[in-house]
Design a protein around this motif. Sequence first.
Motif, PDB file in Angstrom:
ATOM      1  N   LEU A  25       0.801  -1.218   0.000  1.00 38.68           N
ATOM      2  CA  LEU A  25       0.000   0.000   0.000  1.00 38.68           C
ATOM      3  C   LEU A  25       0.833   1.267   0.000  1.00 38.68           C
ATOM      4  CD1 LEU A  25      -2.977  -1.067   2.255  1.00 38.68           C
ATOM      5  CD2 LEU A  25      -2.830  -0.923  -0.219  1.00 38.68           C
ATOM      6  N   ASN A 109       7.442  -0.026 -10.088  1.00 42.71           N
ATOM      7  CA  ASN A 109       6.714  -1.066  -9.337  1.00 42.71           C
ATOM      8  C   ASN A 109       7.491  -1.644  -8.162  1.00 42.71           C
ATOM      9  OD1 ASN A 109       4.527  -0.991 -11.036  1.00 42.71           O
ATOM     10  ND2 ASN A 109       5.406  -2.496 -12.434  1.00 42.71           N
ATOM     11  N   ARG A 112       5.263  -3.268  -5.363  1.00 40.44           N
ATOM     12  CA  ARG A 112       4.810  -4.606  -5.715  1.00 40.44           C
ATOM     13  C   ARG A 112       5.938  -5.603  -5.507  1.00 40.44           C
ATOM     14  NH1 ARG A 112       3.462  -5.226 -11.806  1.00 40.44           N
ATOM     15  NH2 ARG A 112       5.532  -6.086 -12.056  1.00 40.44           N
ATOM     16  N   GLU A 141       3.057 -24.003  -2.326  1.00 38.61           N
ATOM     17  CA  GLU A 141       2.337 -23.398  -3.446  1.00 38.61           C
ATOM     18  C   GLU A 141       2.308 -21.876  -3.324  1.00 38.61           C
ATOM     19  OE1 GLU A 141       1.344 -24.779  -6.094  1.00 38.61           O
ATOM     20  OE2 GLU A 141       1.321 -26.898  -5.651  1.00 38.61           O
ATOM     21  N   LEU A 145       3.323 -18.944  -6.106  1.00 32.28           N
ATOM     22  CA  LEU A 145       2.512 -17.771  -6.437  1.00 32.28           C
ATOM     23  C   LEU A 145       3.275 -16.483  -6.190  1.00 32.28           C
ATOM     24  CD1 LEU A 145      -0.960 -18.756  -4.993  1.00 32.28           C
ATOM     25  CD2 LEU A 145      -0.180 -18.805  -7.341  1.00 32.28           C
ATOM     26  N   TYR A 148       6.258 -15.778  -8.765  1.00 34.72           N
ATOM     27  CA  TYR A 148       5.943 -15.473 -10.165  1.00 34.72           C
ATOM     28  C   TYR A 148       6.024 -13.973 -10.474  1.00 34.72           C
ATOM     29  CZ  TYR A 148       3.263 -14.843 -14.433  1.00 34.72           C
ATOM     30  OH  TYR A 148       2.868 -14.449 -15.672  1.00 34.72           O
ATOM     31  N   PRO A 149       5.377 -13.109  -9.664  1.00 37.40           N
ATOM     32  CA  PRO A 149       5.496 -11.684  -9.975  1.00 37.40           C
ATOM     33  C   PRO A 149       6.934 -11.178  -9.872  1.00 37.40           C
ATOM     34  CG  PRO A 149       3.757 -12.063  -8.367  1.00 37.40           C
ATOM     35  CD  PRO A 149       4.507 -13.334  -8.495  1.00 37.40           C
ATOM     36  N   ARG A 154      10.120  -7.335 -14.606  1.00 37.47           N
ATOM     37  CA  ARG A 154      10.385  -6.316 -15.631  1.00 37.47           C
ATOM     38  C   ARG A 154       9.281  -6.234 -16.678  1.00 37.47           C
ATOM     39  NH1 ARG A 154      15.521  -4.789 -14.291  1.00 37.47           N
ATOM     40  NH2 ARG A 154      17.065  -6.440 -14.036  1.00 37.47           N
ATOM     41  N   GLY A 155       8.483  -7.278 -16.800  1.00 36.25           N
ATOM     42  CA  GLY A 155       7.291  -7.217 -17.659  1.00 36.25           C
ATOM     43  C   GLY A 155       7.551  -7.166 -19.152  1.00 36.25           C
ATOM     44  N   THR A 156       8.755  -7.490 -19.602  1.00 34.05           N
ATOM     45  CA  THR A 156       9.009  -7.523 -21.046  1.00 34.05           C
ATOM     46  C   THR A 156       8.521  -8.860 -21.608  1.00 34.05           C
ATOM     47  OG1 THR A 156      11.172  -8.473 -20.684  1.00 34.05           O
ATOM     48  CG2 THR A 156      11.056  -6.083 -20.810  1.00 34.05           C
ATOM     49  N   LEU A 160       8.077 -12.421 -19.634  1.00 34.10           N
ATOM     50  CA  LEU A 160       6.762 -13.030 -19.449  1.00 34.10           C
ATOM     51  C   LEU A 160       6.757 -14.459 -19.984  1.00 34.10           C
ATOM     52  CD1 LEU A 160       4.503  -9.993 -20.316  1.00 34.10           C
ATOM     53  CD2 LEU A 160       4.686 -11.118 -18.113  1.00 34.10           C
ATOM     54  N   ASN A 164       5.939 -17.833 -17.923  1.00 34.21           N
ATOM     55  CA  ASN A 164       5.036 -18.914 -18.328  1.00 34.21           C
ATOM     56  C   ASN A 164       5.672 -20.267 -18.116  1.00 34.21           C
ATOM     57  OD1 ASN A 164       2.915 -17.445 -19.043  1.00 34.21           O
ATOM     58  ND2 ASN A 164       2.980 -17.907 -21.222  1.00 34.21           N
ATOM     59  N   LEU A 167       5.805 -21.170 -14.500  1.00 32.49           N
ATOM     60  CA  LEU A 167       4.524 -21.626 -13.950  1.00 32.49           C
ATOM     61  C   LEU A 167       4.158 -23.012 -14.439  1.00 32.49           C
ATOM     62  CD1 LEU A 167       2.232 -18.509 -14.046  1.00 32.49           C
ATOM     63  CD2 LEU A 167       3.122 -19.683 -12.056  1.00 32.49           C
ATOM     64  N   LEU A 171       3.669 -25.409 -11.339  1.00 31.34           N
ATOM     65  CA  LEU A 171       2.289 -25.761 -10.993  1.00 31.34           C
ATOM     66  C   LEU A 171       2.002 -27.228 -11.289  1.00 31.34           C
ATOM     67  CD1 LEU A 171       0.335 -22.569 -12.059  1.00 31.34           C
ATOM     68  CD2 LEU A 171       0.805 -23.370  -9.764  1.00 31.34           C
TER      69      LEU A 171
ATOM     70  N   LEU B 442       0.597  -7.797 -15.407  1.00 36.36           N
ATOM     71  CA  LEU B 442       1.961  -7.561 -14.950  1.00 36.36           C
ATOM     72  C   LEU B 442       2.850  -7.039 -16.069  1.00 36.36           C
ATOM     73  CD1 LEU B 442       2.520 -10.732 -12.747  1.00 36.36           C
ATOM     74  CD2 LEU B 442       2.229  -8.413 -11.958  1.00 36.36           C
ATOM     75  N   ALA B 443       2.346  -7.075 -17.297  1.00 38.58           N
ATOM     76  CA  ALA B 443       3.153  -6.581 -18.403  1.00 38.58           C
ATOM     77  C   ALA B 443       3.451  -5.103 -18.179  1.00 38.58           C
ATOM     78  CB  ALA B 443       2.417  -6.782 -19.720  1.00 38.58           C
ATOM     79  N   SER B 444       4.647  -4.692 -18.578  1.00 42.71           N
ATOM     80  CA  SER B 444       5.003  -3.305 -18.335  1.00 42.71           C
ATOM     81  C   SER B 444       4.203  -2.413 -19.269  1.00 42.71           C
ATOM     82  CB  SER B 444       6.490  -3.104 -18.564  1.00 42.71           C
ATOM     83  OG  SER B 444       6.808  -3.520 -19.865  1.00 42.71           O
TER      84      SER B 444
END
Lengths: 499, 492
Positions: A25, A109, A112, A141, A145, A148-149, A154-156, A160, A164, A167, A171, B442-444
């Motif tokens: 927060l 971020n 996060r 588990e 979870l 993973y984030p 970096r979200g490229t 990603l 995948n 996971l 999983l 979560l994608a930038s």
Amino acid sequence: MNTIQVLMPLLVLFTSLLAAPIIFLLPDESRTARTIINLSAAIIKLVLVSGMFLGVYLGVDFEISFAVVGDLCFILRADALGLMFAGLSSLLWLFTTIYAVGYLEDSSNRSRFFGFFSICVASTLGIALAGNLFTFILFYELLTLSTYPLVVHRGTPEVLAAGNRYLQYTLTGGAVLLLGIVALHALAGDPAFGDRARLAALPETARPHLMVIFALLIAGLAVKSAMVPFHGWLPVAMVAPAPVSALLHAVAVVKAGAFGIIRVVHDVYGLDFAHFMGLLYPLTIAAAVTILYGSARALTQMSIKRRLAFSTVSQVSYIIIGVSLFHPMGVAAGLVHLIHQGLMKVTLFFCAGNYAQTLGIHGVDELDGTGRRMPLTSVSFTVASLGMIGVPPVAGFITKWYLGMGAAGAGTYWVILVIAISGMLNAAYYLPMLYRIWFKERRGDWPDETTFAPLETSAWLLYPTIATALFSCAAGLLAGLPFSPARWAAEIAIGEFLP
Amino acid sequence: MTNDPRLLAALPIMLSAMWALLTLLRIPKGFLSLAPAIVSQSAAAYLLGAYVHSNGTIRIDLSAIGMPAGAMLRIDGLSVLLLSATTLIVSACAFYSLGYFHLHRLQQTRTLAREKHFWPLLAILWGALSLLWMSHDFLTTYVALEALGLSAAAMMVLSDRPAATTAGLRYLFYMLLGSLCFLLGTGICYGVYAEINLELLARSARPGGAHFIAMSLMSAGLMLKAAIFPLHSWLPDAHSNAWTPVSAVHAALVVKGSFFVFAKLWVALSPEMEAAAHFIGWAGSAAIVWGGLMAFRKQHIKQIVAYSTISQLGYLLLFVPLSMDAGERSAQLAWQGVWLLFFSHAFAKAALFLAVDNLVSTVGRTDLEGLSGVDCYLPLSILSFGIASVSIIGLPVSGGFTAKWLLLHSALLSGQWQWVLVLTIGTLLGAAYIFRVFKYTLASGLRTDCNFNMPVSKEIVALSLALAAVLLGMFPGWPLALLGTGLDTVAP
């Protein structure tokens, strides 16, 4: 039991679990507040875990349990083995937090990131303190979870895709593990860790079921501990930021898998029973294959982090091969390597991160002459590398020594050969890096240099690196002292064989 | 007053009727109207629960008030649980609606003109649900199902989107078809046994051709209403186009109402129908897989949530084969597992719909790509979505996980390995379609086009519902103790 004994495991868990929502927060800009919360949670946790160490040493029990449904219990308990893992993760959490604060200073971020970072450590602690397989899988588990984030931070698109893959492996492994645990539960009730007589007491008709369940449990856990052929996610996941890789490789994910295998072999089936059923030998072979395969693949990797990742594949199976040898020294080697590999590997990833963040170096062939530019980082890298090869007095030597003694004691001499070959392979992929660092001259500019005069790199990055390198040395040099990992592991192992 | 069970049982329905009247007259408005309704309904549910807890199951003979012989209300532990869950979820969604309409007022959409119809319909729906949970004969059940279906269909067409009207009318049609099947089945049943009371029917039920046809008709009708594969085609469009609070209540409670009747029927009237029970199990498995695959393919997030409902409803059917030809213990585990899944799915799915609406109304798009980077702006909603989806997938710690544990345990104990496989595949599919959403969030991506007027109440409600699903997984002891065994539910 008094209140402290009941509350202690919960407190340890909640220090980081409660830090998470607060951090989530906080706005991204409030760096100071976030850092203070992070570090104080890490320090409080370290103090609490140390307290439990002392308590368990003096024979105090820390346990909380309640029935979730029917005879299914949620149990958190501090035993000697769990505390080893708890100690490792709370110590390295402190260093990794400091490091991550420096590393991610200008990325987006951050709230996060640190929120999930805290949940990740809380789940590691939960795994360490879990008192039965049900509690274990809850946190196991949760770890998937929460990491993973971090992996996809970096979200490229590349990251990603790696997420995948991560996971898919973890999983599926988790589902197989769950199946094994429920099947064991249906067959034998709720076996708490350490309740070894329960499975051995089952009628002989249950033996084939127990073998299948063992295979399910180990296969599920082997995914996280990156055993061949379930290791595919680990080298891919190294695209994550350096502190995450450090966490994944040294403390959290692969260690959770290895620790789970120790729990299953050591505390659920019991070494005697597992040996009697002939379950240990296949495990030894699988671990040996992984050790050789990982080392061989590491040889050809030209990215520093990928090379380190394959080295992890190989090194984590030292833990498993140790536990699968039916000999106290082997078990001691496996347990102690849980700590030793963590300390050394976290140092190596910190160093790789320092090179990348300060000089923009990612490839092995760019390392030339970094020894002069970044002497302290390079010394740390050298110490940890030598430890991985097994040079005394660094921690890795103790492991290999114990392992050799265990293999000889158990009569499986070929394991010594495997360790020797792996040691040579380790040397073959670590020494060229050291040669480039110290003996080759730099030609031209660094790929992407940032200066932090008078230090070689940011203090946030440098000091944790030095600290973990020192710990790697200390764990080897002071192996004979009462609270050293080696001594602690040996006592657990001997306790198993001499009831 | 609290000593008269007849009054206690009538209370939830009377309160709903009163609230419907007040909202029709529109005195008072907004929160002032909602708060007394929530408080009084909660009190009614609590009083009923306390009475059942100390005095056991309540039975009320409705023939005393002019209904035919055999008509009765029956309030046992399960009914109390369902009433409590209904109170919690409907209250939460109603409270959420205040923020929902407020947001629409700010954006000046045309939604507002129809808001006045929403509240009375919600009140009727609430009363119909309460009646359904207490009904224990064909007549009362039919009345409750009709009231439920009609009010739900009316709520679906409130949205001014053309697609919502089409989907709502389609829902109405299917619902009436389902009622017709159900009615035919009950008619045959009455012809054979001359009885409408489930308790009495359970004693006299015997296998035979007419019995089989009656059960098939009733089951088919209820499966159509509950959107069980392959009779699910009305659900995705209806749920993705209706107003969000409507979709949430509908997915969480209304479709489950038909499942409730279905479950009772199968416990009461299924002697020697093993083959049929396995058929139902396979239909459920097909729903799990099909719903999961479709959810994985969809680009619009509300459709993903809707297909996830179809997949989750499939799990509920697994209890039919599991409680059929197995030992007592595995039947008991299946019974507990399926109701735990029922409740955790209700909370989690409502949370999912509400959280998704928060995200969608902030970015102004409903496709997945529109969601990139939204988590920086709505951390609470993403968190709610995450917590709720943990339960939907069936990962720990959540009600979904504990429920699946119980179902797995039951399947292993009874040696029905096929359902073990189905549960595992379903879990992995669930993870696949949920994490696909996270991959986008979560994608930038930096956003500048967001609408930042999100009322905090909308976020809090979604989070509370998601947390309820998690708590159910950690502390399922109390609800499961109230639940009793499957046979209790129809035992005289």
